[in-house]
Structure formats: C-alpha cells, structure tokens
Design a protein around this motif. Structure first.
Motif, PDB file in Angstrom:
ATOM      1  N   ILE A  71       7.626   1.214   6.213  1.00  0.00           N
ATOM      2  CA  ILE A  71       7.352   2.372   7.070  1.00  0.00           C
ATOM      3  C   ILE A  71       7.057   1.889   8.487  1.00  0.00           C
ATOM      4  O   ILE A  71       6.141   1.099   8.710  1.00  0.00           O
ATOM      5  CB  ILE A  71       6.155   3.184   6.534  1.00  0.00           C
ATOM      6  CG1 ILE A  71       6.493   3.803   5.173  1.00  0.00           C
ATOM      7  CG2 ILE A  71       5.751   4.274   7.526  1.00  0.00           C
ATOM      8  CD1 ILE A  71       5.299   4.452   4.490  1.00  0.00           C
ATOM      9  N   ASP A  72       7.861   2.348   9.433  1.00  0.00           N
ATOM     10  CA  ASP A  72       7.625   1.933  10.821  1.00  0.00           C
ATOM     11  C   ASP A  72       7.171   3.089  11.714  1.00  0.00           C
ATOM     12  O   ASP A  72       6.845   2.869  12.877  1.00  0.00           O
ATOM     13  CB  ASP A  72       8.857   1.235  11.407  1.00  0.00           C
ATOM     14  CG  ASP A  72      10.113   2.088  11.370  1.00  0.00           C
ATOM     15  OD1 ASP A  72      10.044   3.256  10.929  1.00  0.00           O
ATOM     16  OD2 ASP A  72      11.183   1.578  11.777  1.00  0.00           O
ATOM     17  N   TYR A  73       7.129   4.302  11.181  1.00  0.00           N
ATOM     18  CA  TYR A  73       6.597   5.434  11.945  1.00  0.00           C
ATOM     19  C   TYR A  73       5.828   6.366  11.022  1.00  0.00           C
ATOM     20  O   TYR A  73       6.316   6.751   9.955  1.00  0.00           O
ATOM     21  CB  TYR A  73       7.701   6.224  12.643  1.00  0.00           C
ATOM     22  CG  TYR A  73       7.805   5.908  14.123  1.00  0.00           C
ATOM     23  CD1 TYR A  73       7.114   6.658  15.078  1.00  0.00           C
ATOM     24  CD2 TYR A  73       8.565   4.828  14.566  1.00  0.00           C
ATOM     25  CE1 TYR A  73       7.196   6.354  16.430  1.00  0.00           C
ATOM     26  CE2 TYR A  73       8.653   4.503  15.916  1.00  0.00           C
ATOM     27  CZ  TYR A  73       7.959   5.275  16.846  1.00  0.00           C
ATOM     28  OH  TYR A  73       8.030   4.962  18.177  1.00  0.00           O
ATOM     29  N   VAL A  74       4.615   6.707  11.438  1.00  0.00           N
ATOM     30  CA  VAL A  74       3.823   7.736  10.769  1.00  0.00           C
ATOM     31  C   VAL A  74       3.928   8.996  11.620  1.00  0.00           C
ATOM     32  O   VAL A  74       3.587   8.988  12.804  1.00  0.00           O
ATOM     33  CB  VAL A  74       2.354   7.324  10.618  1.00  0.00           C
ATOM     34  CG1 VAL A  74       1.553   8.444   9.938  1.00  0.00           C
ATOM     35  CG2 VAL A  74       2.233   6.025   9.836  1.00  0.00           C
ATOM     36  N   VAL A  75       4.421  10.062  11.017  1.00  0.00           N
ATOM     37  CA  VAL A  75       4.585  11.344  11.708  1.00  0.00           C
ATOM     38  C   VAL A  75       3.486  12.283  11.220  1.00  0.00           C
ATOM     39  O   VAL A  75       3.434  12.624  10.036  1.00  0.00           O
ATOM     40  CB  VAL A  75       5.965  11.964  11.419  1.00  0.00           C
ATOM     41  CG1 VAL A  75       6.094  13.325  12.103  1.00  0.00           C
ATOM     42  CG2 VAL A  75       7.079  11.024  11.856  1.00  0.00           C
ATOM     43  N   THR A  76       2.609  12.684  12.114  1.00  0.00           N
ATOM     44  CA  THR A  76       1.553  13.621  11.740  1.00  0.00           C
ATOM     45  C   THR A  76       1.825  14.979  12.386  1.00  0.00           C
ATOM     46  O   THR A  76       2.592  15.087  13.344  1.00  0.00           O
ATOM     47  CB  THR A  76       0.168  13.107  12.153  1.00  0.00           C
ATOM     48  OG1 THR A  76       0.133  12.917  13.579  1.00  0.00           O
ATOM     49  CG2 THR A  76      -0.142  11.792  11.457  1.00  0.00           C
ATOM     50  N   LEU A  77       1.160  16.006  11.848  1.00  0.00           N
ATOM     51  CA  LEU A  77       1.448  17.372  12.273  1.00  0.00           C
ATOM     52  C   LEU A  77       0.284  18.021  13.012  1.00  0.00           C
ATOM     53  O   LEU A  77       0.223  19.243  13.136  1.00  0.00           O
ATOM     54  CB  LEU A  77       1.843  18.206  11.052  1.00  0.00           C
ATOM     55  CG  LEU A  77       2.959  17.605  10.187  1.00  0.00           C
ATOM     56  CD1 LEU A  77       3.308  18.549   9.038  1.00  0.00           C
ATOM     57  CD2 LEU A  77       4.199  17.294  11.021  1.00  0.00           C
ATOM     58  N   GLY A  78      -0.613  17.199  13.514  1.00  0.00           N
ATOM     59  CA  GLY A  78      -1.742  17.687  14.292  1.00  0.00           C
ATOM     60  C   GLY A  78      -2.447  16.521  14.947  1.00  0.00           C
ATOM     61  O   GLY A  78      -2.462  15.405  14.415  1.00  0.00           O
ATOM     62  N   ALA A  79      -3.039  16.767  16.112  1.00  0.00           N
ATOM     63  CA  ALA A  79      -3.664  15.686  16.887  1.00  0.00           C
ATOM     64  C   ALA A  79      -4.770  14.940  16.137  1.00  0.00           C
ATOM     65  O   ALA A  79      -4.792  13.704  16.154  1.00  0.00           O
ATOM     66  CB  ALA A  79      -4.193  16.246  18.214  1.00  0.00           C
ATOM     67  N   PRO A  80      -5.699  15.620  15.468  1.00  0.00           N
ATOM     68  CA  PRO A  80      -6.757  14.867  14.778  1.00  0.00           C
ATOM     69  C   PRO A  80      -6.208  13.930  13.706  1.00  0.00           C
ATOM     70  O   PRO A  80      -6.747  12.836  13.487  1.00  0.00           O
ATOM     71  CB  PRO A  80      -7.619  15.977  14.145  1.00  0.00           C
ATOM     72  CG  PRO A  80      -7.347  17.195  14.967  1.00  0.00           C
ATOM     73  CD  PRO A  80      -5.909  17.070  15.353  1.00  0.00           C
ATOM     74  N   PHE A  81      -5.117  14.332  13.072  1.00  0.00           N
ATOM     75  CA  PHE A  81      -4.534  13.514  12.010  1.00  0.00           C
ATOM     76  C   PHE A  81      -3.795  12.306  12.593  1.00  0.00           C
ATOM     77  O   PHE A  81      -3.743  11.240  11.983  1.00  0.00           O
ATOM     78  CB  PHE A  81      -3.618  14.375  11.152  1.00  0.00           C
ATOM     79  CG  PHE A  81      -4.297  15.625  10.677  1.00  0.00           C
ATOM     80  CD1 PHE A  81      -5.253  15.572   9.672  1.00  0.00           C
ATOM     81  CD2 PHE A  81      -4.053  16.844  11.290  1.00  0.00           C
ATOM     82  CE1 PHE A  81      -5.924  16.713   9.258  1.00  0.00           C
ATOM     83  CE2 PHE A  81      -4.712  17.989  10.887  1.00  0.00           C
ATOM     84  CZ  PHE A  81      -5.660  17.931   9.869  1.00  0.00           C
ATOM     85  N   ALA A  82      -3.248  12.487  13.780  1.00  0.00           N
ATOM     86  CA  ALA A  82      -2.593  11.367  14.458  1.00  0.00           C
ATOM     87  C   ALA A  82      -3.613  10.300  14.819  1.00  0.00           C
ATOM     88  O   ALA A  82      -3.387   9.094  14.619  1.00  0.00           O
ATOM     89  CB  ALA A  82      -1.878  11.861  15.709  1.00  0.00           C
ATOM     90  N   LEU A  83      -4.751  10.726  15.351  1.00  0.00           N
ATOM     91  CA  LEU A  83      -5.791   9.774  15.737  1.00  0.00           C
ATOM     92  C   LEU A  83      -6.353   9.046  14.515  1.00  0.00           C
ATOM     93  O   LEU A  83      -6.656   7.853  14.567  1.00  0.00           O
ATOM     94  CB  LEU A  83      -6.898  10.513  16.480  1.00  0.00           C
ATOM     95  CG  LEU A  83      -6.458  11.154  17.812  1.00  0.00           C
ATOM     96  CD1 LEU A  83      -7.500  12.139  18.318  1.00  0.00           C
ATOM     97  CD2 LEU A  83      -6.173  10.087  18.863  1.00  0.00           C
ATOM     98  N   THR A  84      -6.449   9.757  13.404  1.00  0.00           N
ATOM     99  CA  THR A  84      -6.886   9.129  12.159  1.00  0.00           C
ATOM    100  C   THR A  84      -5.829   8.167  11.640  1.00  0.00           C
ATOM    101  O   THR A  84      -6.148   7.088  11.124  1.00  0.00           O
ATOM    102  CB  THR A  84      -7.192  10.204  11.107  1.00  0.00           C
ATOM    103  OG1 THR A  84      -8.285  11.012  11.572  1.00  0.00           O
ATOM    104  CG2 THR A  84      -7.571   9.586   9.766  1.00  0.00           C
ATOM    105  N   ALA A  85      -4.559   8.548  11.792  1.00  0.00           N
ATOM    106  CA  ALA A  85      -3.466   7.687  11.339  1.00  0.00           C
ATOM    107  C   ALA A  85      -3.459   6.358  12.083  1.00  0.00           C
ATOM    108  O   ALA A  85      -3.104   5.319  11.514  1.00  0.00           O
ATOM    109  CB  ALA A  85      -2.129   8.401  11.513  1.00  0.00           C
ATOM    110  N   VAL A  86      -3.841   6.373  13.351  1.00  0.00           N
ATOM    111  CA  VAL A  86      -3.935   5.122  14.113  1.00  0.00           C
ATOM    112  C   VAL A  86      -4.950   4.186  13.455  1.00  0.00           C
ATOM    113  O   VAL A  86      -4.715   2.973  13.333  1.00  0.00           O
ATOM    114  CB  VAL A  86      -4.335   5.408  15.582  1.00  0.00           C
ATOM    115  CG1 VAL A  86      -4.648   4.110  16.309  1.00  0.00           C
ATOM    116  CG2 VAL A  86      -3.213   6.147  16.307  1.00  0.00           C
TER     117      VAL A  86
END
Length: 339
Positions: free
Chosen positions: A234-249
């Motif tokens: 997996i080379d990209y994590v696609v999230t569907l909301g800003a808080p989830f993107a920050l958590t994904a980092v």
C-alpha cells in the motif's frame, strides 16, 4: 415530500451558486445553535441586513461527535442566519433514526424551513414526506445528490461524490500511486461509498476498502496501522475526512510504512499538514458554502420565491483540489474556521 405542492415554474437551469440576496435595511438579528443534540438558544447577536419577518430554520445533519467538518458547515449556516434574521436550530446524529427524530421535532415546532443531509436517504424518506405534508419547505445539503429529487426536496447543495471520487482516482494516477486503501469511517453512508467507488473506477492501480469506526479514533488509528503492517504494498491511504487523514499519518508512522496520505475534506489542521507535506492533497467540497447556501435558500424561497438551479438541478460546491500549489491561500481562510 410532494414537490408539486410548492407552486413554481418548471424549467431546467444551469448549475450555479445562489446569487447574494439584495441588501435590505439594517436590522438586528441573531442565530441560535446547539450541540450535536437538538439545542437552541444562545445570544449570539450580530449585525444583519434583513428586515424581513423572523424565521426559524432547522439544520439537521449526520455529524458524528468530534468531526470538525461539520463545524465549518455550521459556521456557514450561522452566517446566513445572522444575515437573514433567522433563528437557527442545529441538531445532529450519525444514527439515521435519531436524525429522523430531529426532523420530526422540527416539524412539531412548526419551523419555517428545514435543511437536512441524506447520508441514509431511505431512513429519512418518511419524515421528509411528513414535512411536505406540513407545508414546510425542505432543502438538502452535503449528502443525497442521488436522492434529493426522489424525496421531493426543493433544492440541493453539495458535490457529486462519484465525480469527486473519480477525480481523486485520476489524481492518484498522476502522482504514480500503485495500491491504495480507501478508509470508510461510517458504514451505510452512501456518499462515502460513492467516493471510494469513484476512486476505484478511475484509478489504474489496485484499491481496497477498509472500514473503521469513525466515532472511536484510537480504533481508527489501530485499524489503519494493522492494515499497513499487513500489506507493505500500500503506497497511498485515502481517507474521507480531515480528522481521519491526520490520524492516518500517525498510523503510517506507527506501522513503519512508506505510504502517503491524501484525503477528502479540509480543516485548519489539515491545510497545515498539506503545507508541511505530511498530507499530499485534499478534495475541498466547500462545506461553509453548503451550510450558507442551504439556509439562505430557505430565506430566498420564503421571501422571494427563488429556486437555486431552477429547482431541478443541484448546486455543486465541489470538488476542487488543495495541494502545495494553492494551499497557502486556502490556509488563510481555514485559520478562520471557514474552509
């Protein structure tokens, strides 16, 4: 809701944003809002322009606790309410049954208009019909592009989630991604599903869907981390909301993964992350505009009989990409809580 019960000329119209209402004589007005449960009140008076009779509008969304996206929607709605001499009642719940109950509460209070999201349209159909029977105009925002006309809503303000997903997939191709995981934080939310389906349609690499519990951020973090440890491709994590993107980092770091993160939707922290390069890009659907236009449209309908999009076409507020090339300008507005 029977759309035919509201007399208006039937015509097709281009998809355009609502024109600003003509300035009227200055008059004091206020907007009231509450928490995620139905609340009113507050003394947030501000200078407004409308001297039209006081209206009451209910804004009912599927906001989950802690999802800052909806704070931006609400700010837009409150700005329109302040301008239009509207008492705004805000309520929200990710549970569709509870959301329907909030709409019923608004009907019982005999509000002058209702703005509602349709993340789970089947669960909202009956109560929207009751609003129509009570002659209360209802507009949609954010979620429900495929269903707003079926349910008889007067207007809709949001983005085409399928189109947004397809644009996202093409962007992944441009940046050379090979395998992406699309993280859905709320099962049954049709808009989120449409986003991931759109990504799969245009992305030339491989795509997997990962479901997480969006109301439990530690669980979100651990689930994404486990997935990245399991699959190093997996080379990209696609999230569907800003808080989830920050958590994904954080998950990427915990997993020792080389995956990059990109997302739908913005908030102030997210724009900062794009500036730093920890988030590659984001799709902006302009939630402030959605809240503003939805509330303002009800004022325009009551006071001037206006229909955005001619009452037949949705008003699209997105999608648009935010990346290194334009994030500095967007960040200035995000710092105010309006992007």
């Amino acid at each position: 809701m029977d759309r035919s019960s509201h007399s208006r000329p039937r015509r097709l119209a281009p998809v355009v944003a609502v024109a600003a209402a003509a300035a009227l004589t200055l008059a004091g007005c206020s907007s009231s809002s509450g928490g995620k449960k139905a609340e009113e009140g507050g003394s947030g008076a501000s200078a407004g322009k409308a001297n039209t009779p006081r209206m009451t509008v209910a804004l009912v969304t599927h906001q989950s606790p802690g999802d800052t996206f909806w704070d931006i929607v609400r700010k837009g709605a409150e700005a329109a309410a302040a301008k239009d001499n509207i008492k705004l009642i805000y309520s929200a719940d990710p549970n569709a049954g509870n959301q329907a109950n909030f709409v019923q509460n608004a009907i019982d209070q005999k509000v002058d208009g209702i703005a509602v999201t349709l993340a789970k349209p089947d669960a909202m159909k009956a109560v929207v019909g009751k609003a129509g029977a009570a002659k209360i105009p209802v507009v949609g925002l954010n979620s429900g592009l495929s269903d707003w006309k079926k349910l008889g809503l007067l207007q809709f303000f949001g983005q085409d989630e399928t189109v947004a997903g397809e644009a996202f997939g093409k962007k992944l191709n441009e940046v050379g991604a090979k395998k992406a995981v699309c993280v859905i934080q709320e099962q049954g939310n049709v808009g989120l599903t449409q986003r991931c389906d759109g990504v799969k349609k245009t992305f030339s690499g491989k795509t997997e869907t990962l479901y997480v519990n969006g109301t439990d951020m530690p669980s979100v973090k651990s689930t994404i981390t486990a997935k990245l440890k399991q699959d190093s491709a997996i080379d990209y994590v696609v999230t569907l909301g800003a808080p989830f993107a920050l958590t994904a980092v954080q998950s990427v770091g915990d997993a020792g993964s080389k995956a990059k993160v990109a997302t739908f939707d913005l908030n102030n922290q997210l724009t900062g992350a794009v500036q730093k390069g920890t988030i590659q890009f984001a799709v902006d659907q302009q939630p402030y505009l959605q809240g503003y236009l939805a509330v303002d449209s009800l004022w325009l309908y009551k006071n001037n009989g206006n229909y955005s999009g001619g009452g037949e076409q949705p008003v699209l507020t997105g999608p648009a990409f935010v990346d290194k090339s334009n994030v500095d300008r967007i960040a200035a507005f995000a710092a105010k809580g309006t992007r």
